[in-house]
Design a protein around this motif. Structure first.
Motif, PDB file in Angstrom:
ATOM      1  N   MET A   1     -42.381  -3.166  -8.559  1.00  0.00           N
ATOM      2  CA  MET A   1     -42.451  -4.635  -8.485  1.00  0.00           C
ATOM      3  C   MET A   1     -41.421  -5.262  -9.418  1.00  0.00           C
ATOM      4  SD  MET A   1     -46.468  -5.704  -8.217  1.00  0.00           S
ATOM      5  CE  MET A   1     -47.000  -4.807  -9.657  1.00  0.00           C
ATOM      6  N   GLU A   2     -40.841  -6.340  -8.956  1.00  0.00           N
ATOM      7  CA  GLU A   2     -39.850  -7.034  -9.782  1.00  0.00           C
ATOM      8  C   GLU A   2     -40.540  -7.720 -10.952  1.00  0.00           C
ATOM      9  OE1 GLU A   2     -36.535  -9.929  -8.638  1.00  0.00           O
ATOM     10  OE2 GLU A   2     -36.802  -8.671  -6.844  1.00  0.00           O
ATOM     11  N   LYS A   3     -39.912  -7.638 -12.108  1.00  0.00           N
ATOM     12  CA  LYS A   3     -40.511  -8.247 -13.300  1.00  0.00           C
ATOM     13  C   LYS A   3     -40.440  -9.766 -13.244  1.00  0.00           C
ATOM     14  CE  LYS A   3     -40.064  -4.443 -16.544  1.00  0.00           C
ATOM     15  NZ  LYS A   3     -39.580  -4.021 -17.869  1.00  0.00           N
ATOM     16  N   VAL A   4     -41.354 -10.391 -13.961  1.00  0.00           N
ATOM     17  CA  VAL A   4     -41.383 -11.857 -14.038  1.00  0.00           C
ATOM     18  C   VAL A   4     -40.422 -12.309 -15.132  1.00  0.00           C
ATOM     19  CG1 VAL A   4     -42.862 -13.860 -14.493  1.00  0.00           C
ATOM     20  CG2 VAL A   4     -43.788 -11.873 -13.276  1.00  0.00           C
ATOM     21  N   ARG A   5     -39.668 -13.338 -14.865  1.00  0.00           N
ATOM     22  CA  ARG A   5     -38.777 -13.893 -15.891  1.00  0.00           C
ATOM     23  C   ARG A   5     -39.585 -14.757 -16.850  1.00  0.00           C
ATOM     24  NH1 ARG A   5     -36.184 -17.869 -14.422  1.00  0.00           N
ATOM     25  NH2 ARG A   5     -37.269 -18.148 -12.438  1.00  0.00           N
ATOM     26  N   ALA A   6     -39.371 -14.565 -18.139  1.00  0.00           N
ATOM     27  CA  ALA A   6     -40.027 -15.418 -19.133  1.00  0.00           C
ATOM     28  C   ALA A   6     -39.377 -16.794 -19.103  1.00  0.00           C
ATOM     29  CB  ALA A   6     -39.907 -14.802 -20.520  1.00  0.00           C
ATOM     30  N   LYS A   7     -40.188 -17.831 -19.018  1.00  0.00           N
ATOM     31  CA  LYS A   7     -39.663 -19.190 -18.888  1.00  0.00           C
ATOM     32  C   LYS A   7     -39.862 -19.960 -20.189  1.00  0.00           C
ATOM     33  CE  LYS A   7     -40.815 -18.698 -14.090  1.00  0.00           C
ATOM     34  NZ  LYS A   7     -41.237 -17.315 -14.364  1.00  0.00           N
ATOM     35  N   PRO A  42     -51.721 -14.416 -18.540  1.00  0.00           N
ATOM     36  CA  PRO A  42     -51.566 -12.953 -18.516  1.00  0.00           C
ATOM     37  C   PRO A  42     -50.146 -12.455 -18.252  1.00  0.00           C
ATOM     38  CG  PRO A  42     -52.676 -13.726 -16.522  1.00  0.00           C
ATOM     39  CD  PRO A  42     -52.569 -14.904 -17.439  1.00  0.00           C
ATOM     40  N   GLY A  43     -49.265 -13.328 -17.755  1.00  0.00           N
ATOM     41  CA  GLY A  43     -47.874 -12.908 -17.538  1.00  0.00           C
ATOM     42  C   GLY A  43     -47.772 -11.770 -16.539  1.00  0.00           C
ATOM     43  N   MET A  44     -47.423 -10.569 -17.051  1.00  0.00           N
ATOM     44  CA  MET A  44     -47.300  -9.397 -16.168  1.00  0.00           C
ATOM     45  C   MET A  44     -48.460  -8.413 -16.364  1.00  0.00           C
ATOM     46  SD  MET A  44     -43.212  -8.602 -15.902  1.00  0.00           S
ATOM     47  CE  MET A  44     -42.785  -8.851 -17.634  1.00  0.00           C
ATOM     48  N   GLY A  45     -49.498  -8.842 -17.078  1.00  0.00           N
ATOM     49  CA  GLY A  45     -50.710  -8.022 -17.139  1.00  0.00           C
ATOM     50  C   GLY A  45     -50.731  -6.910 -18.167  1.00  0.00           C
ATOM     51  N   VAL A  46     -49.902  -7.006 -19.208  1.00  0.00           N
ATOM     52  CA  VAL A  46     -49.895  -5.955 -20.237  1.00  0.00           C
ATOM     53  C   VAL A  46     -51.259  -5.876 -20.940  1.00  0.00           C
ATOM     54  CG1 VAL A  46     -48.851  -5.209 -22.423  1.00  0.00           C
ATOM     55  CG2 VAL A  46     -47.405  -6.048 -20.584  1.00  0.00           C
ATOM     56  N   LEU A  47     -51.809  -7.032 -21.303  1.00  0.00           N
ATOM     57  CA  LEU A  47     -53.146  -7.067 -21.911  1.00  0.00           C
ATOM     58  C   LEU A  47     -54.220  -6.840 -20.842  1.00  0.00           C
ATOM     59  CD1 LEU A  47     -55.190  -7.661 -24.191  1.00  0.00           C
ATOM     60  CD2 LEU A  47     -54.774 -10.102 -23.832  1.00  0.00           C
ATOM     61  N   ARG A  65     -46.279 -19.785 -11.255  1.00  0.00           N
ATOM     62  CA  ARG A  65     -46.445 -19.311  -9.869  1.00  0.00           C
ATOM     63  C   ARG A  65     -45.882 -17.900  -9.688  1.00  0.00           C
ATOM     64  NH1 ARG A  65     -45.526 -23.840  -5.496  1.00  0.00           N
ATOM     65  NH2 ARG A  65     -47.406 -24.541  -6.569  1.00  0.00           N
ATOM     66  N   GLU A  66     -44.775 -17.613 -10.377  1.00  0.00           N
ATOM     67  CA  GLU A  66     -44.159 -16.281 -10.269  1.00  0.00           C
ATOM     68  C   GLU A  66     -45.098 -15.210 -10.836  1.00  0.00           C
ATOM     69  OE1 GLU A  66     -39.987 -13.949 -11.398  1.00  0.00           O
ATOM     70  OE2 GLU A  66     -40.384 -15.912 -12.298  1.00  0.00           O
ATOM     71  N   SER A  67     -45.719 -15.527 -11.967  1.00  0.00           N
ATOM     72  CA  SER A  67     -46.698 -14.602 -12.560  1.00  0.00           C
ATOM     73  C   SER A  67     -47.880 -14.383 -11.620  1.00  0.00           C
ATOM     74  CB  SER A  67     -47.220 -15.142 -13.902  1.00  0.00           C
ATOM     75  OG  SER A  67     -46.332 -14.848 -14.939  1.00  0.00           O
ATOM     76  N   PRO A 169     -45.124  -8.486 -35.267  1.00  0.00           N
ATOM     77  CA  PRO A 169     -43.717  -8.883 -35.478  1.00  0.00           C
ATOM     78  C   PRO A 169     -43.060  -9.361 -34.172  1.00  0.00           C
ATOM     79  CG  PRO A 169     -43.899  -6.490 -35.364  1.00  0.00           C
ATOM     80  CD  PRO A 169     -45.299  -7.013 -35.270  1.00  0.00           C
ATOM     81  N   PRO A 170     -41.963 -10.103 -34.271  1.00  0.00           N
ATOM     82  CA  PRO A 170     -41.305 -10.663 -33.084  1.00  0.00           C
ATOM     83  C   PRO A 170     -40.745  -9.630 -32.106  1.00  0.00           C
ATOM     84  CG  PRO A 170     -40.549 -11.779 -35.081  1.00  0.00           C
ATOM     85  CD  PRO A 170     -41.330 -10.587 -35.517  1.00  0.00           C
ATOM     86  N   HIS A 171     -40.322  -8.451 -32.613  1.00  0.00           N
ATOM     87  CA  HIS A 171     -39.567  -7.530 -31.748  1.00  0.00           C
ATOM     88  C   HIS A 171     -40.409  -6.870 -30.649  1.00  0.00           C
ATOM     89  CE1 HIS A 171     -41.057  -4.536 -34.754  1.00  0.00           C
ATOM     90  NE2 HIS A 171     -41.151  -3.790 -33.669  1.00  0.00           N
ATOM     91  N   VAL A 172     -41.721  -7.060 -30.660  1.00  0.00           N
ATOM     92  CA  VAL A 172     -42.562  -6.446 -29.617  1.00  0.00           C
ATOM     93  C   VAL A 172     -42.740  -7.378 -28.414  1.00  0.00           C
ATOM     94  CG1 VAL A 172     -43.765  -4.973 -31.267  1.00  0.00           C
ATOM     95  CG2 VAL A 172     -44.741  -7.204 -30.683  1.00  0.00           C
ATOM     96  N   PHE A 173     -41.968  -8.461 -28.385  1.00  0.00           N
ATOM     97  CA  PHE A 173     -42.030  -9.403 -27.271  1.00  0.00           C
ATOM     98  C   PHE A 173     -40.687  -9.455 -26.549  1.00  0.00           C
ATOM     99  CE2 PHE A 173     -45.051 -11.009 -30.402  1.00  0.00           C
ATOM    100  CZ  PHE A 173     -46.159 -11.349 -29.628  1.00  0.00           C
ATOM    101  N   ASN A 174     -40.738  -9.863 -25.306  1.00  0.00           N
ATOM    102  CA  ASN A 174     -39.523 -10.144 -24.540  1.00  0.00           C
ATOM    103  C   ASN A 174     -39.673 -11.533 -23.910  1.00  0.00           C
ATOM    104  OD1 ASN A 174     -37.076  -9.887 -23.205  1.00  0.00           O
ATOM    105  ND2 ASN A 174     -38.033  -8.960 -21.408  1.00  0.00           N
ATOM    106  N   PRO A 175     -38.819 -12.510 -24.284  1.00  0.00           N
ATOM    107  CA  PRO A 175     -37.861 -12.462 -25.415  1.00  0.00           C
ATOM    108  C   PRO A 175     -38.610 -12.567 -26.747  1.00  0.00           C
ATOM    109  CG  PRO A 175     -37.946 -14.668 -24.481  1.00  0.00           C
ATOM    110  CD  PRO A 175     -38.835 -13.831 -23.620  1.00  0.00           C
ATOM    111  N   PRO A 176     -38.004 -12.085 -27.833  1.00  0.00           N
ATOM    112  CA  PRO A 176     -38.680 -12.179 -29.131  1.00  0.00           C
ATOM    113  C   PRO A 176     -38.771 -13.638 -29.593  1.00  0.00           C
ATOM    114  CG  PRO A 176     -36.807 -10.655 -29.202  1.00  0.00           C
ATOM    115  CD  PRO A 176     -36.700 -11.426 -27.933  1.00  0.00           C
TER     116      PRO A 176
END
Length: 261
Positions: A1-7, A42-47, A65-67, A169-176
């Motif tokens: 599946m194509e990933k969702v773009r963070a907005k 939930p974004g892409m459902g990691v949690l 809507r994309e999510s 910390p910030p680095h565990v997110f996309n985008p941080p």
């Protein structure tokens, strides 16, 4: 599946660290015997993946809507439990059980508004486990006498027991994000009703913190304080030095002067 773009306009920062997602999911205790958990954003459902491993019935709400399209493909079994909409405006009355928990990586730009809605729904929401900007998380969990302590601290602590669980910390997110995050847990306490006028209590708390550096004597000038109370030592303090019971005491005094008792 194509990933969702963070907005950016939705304040989206997608968590990429599975260990942290698992820790957040495991922090949901199911307090109050609830059977359901609502995940906000939930974004892409990691949690979501980890929440689904628990015993609670999972509901998802996202404004993106994309999510939503992505989540329907990823979790076809959830069907109508995937809700498209704005949590702040959504009417859950017919969808969710009478009592439920909330979990999520809250968008930083609306986290305070989410908590004000939680307060409105406090008799239904038994627990909240969430990640938000570290500064806001610390403020909510902060005890009196701390510089972080503020309006949300008092209002939420009147109805919930709050624990700051861990920092992220910030680095565990996309985008941080540009700031650190914090995870907190709110557990509904046993208070059914405050021992004072609740709307007035909110006004007194907000006025008290209106000008943080001023004493309560100055901040509460617009309220009718009883003459005999105007020399009370509590009025020489600043709002951050008072806990929930102190603010209730102040509210009772103002109520009494208005002849509401």
């Amino acid at each position: 599946m194509e990933k969702v773009r963070a907005k950016k306009h939705l304040g989206q920062h997608f968590l990429t660290d599975l260990t942290i997602a698992e820790r957040i999911a495991q922090a949901v205790t199911g307090h109050g015997g609830v059977e359901a958990v609502l995940e906000i954003g939930p974004g892409m459902g990691v949690l979501t993946d980890f929440l689904l491993q628990g015993n609670l019935r999972v509901y998802l709400i996202d404004i993106d809507r994309e999510s939503i399209a992505f989540l329907h493909k990823k979790y076809p079994q959830l069907g109508e439990r995937i809700l498209e909409g704005d949590y702040l405006k959504y009417d859950f009355s017919r969808l969710l059980p009478e009592k439920y928990a909330i979990a999520g990586n809250f968008p930083y730009n609306i986290s305070s508004q989410i908590f004000f809605k939680v307060l409105e729904q406090r008799d239904k929401i038994t627990e909240v486990v969430c990640m938000l900007q570290k500064e806001v998380a610390q403020r909510i969990a902060s005890p009196k006498g701390n510089k972080d302590y503020g309006i949300l601290s008092v209002l939420l602590q009147a109805w919930y027991d709050i624990d700051y669980l861990f920092s992220v910390p910030p680095h565990v997110f996309n985008p941080p994000p540009k700031v650190n995050s914090g995870v907190i847990r709110l557990i509904r306490n046993s208070v059914k009703k405050l021992d004072c006028d609740e709307k007035l209590f909110v006004k007194v708390v907000k006025a008290g913190f209106g000008t943080r550096r001023k004493t309560l004597r100055n901040c509460l000038k617009s309220f009718q304080l009883p003459e005999e109370f105007k020399t009370h030592p509590m009025l020489d303090l600043r709002a951050e030095q008072l806990d929930v019971s102190d603010f209730m005491f102040l509210t009772q005094k103002i109520e009494a002067s208005r002849g509401t008792h």
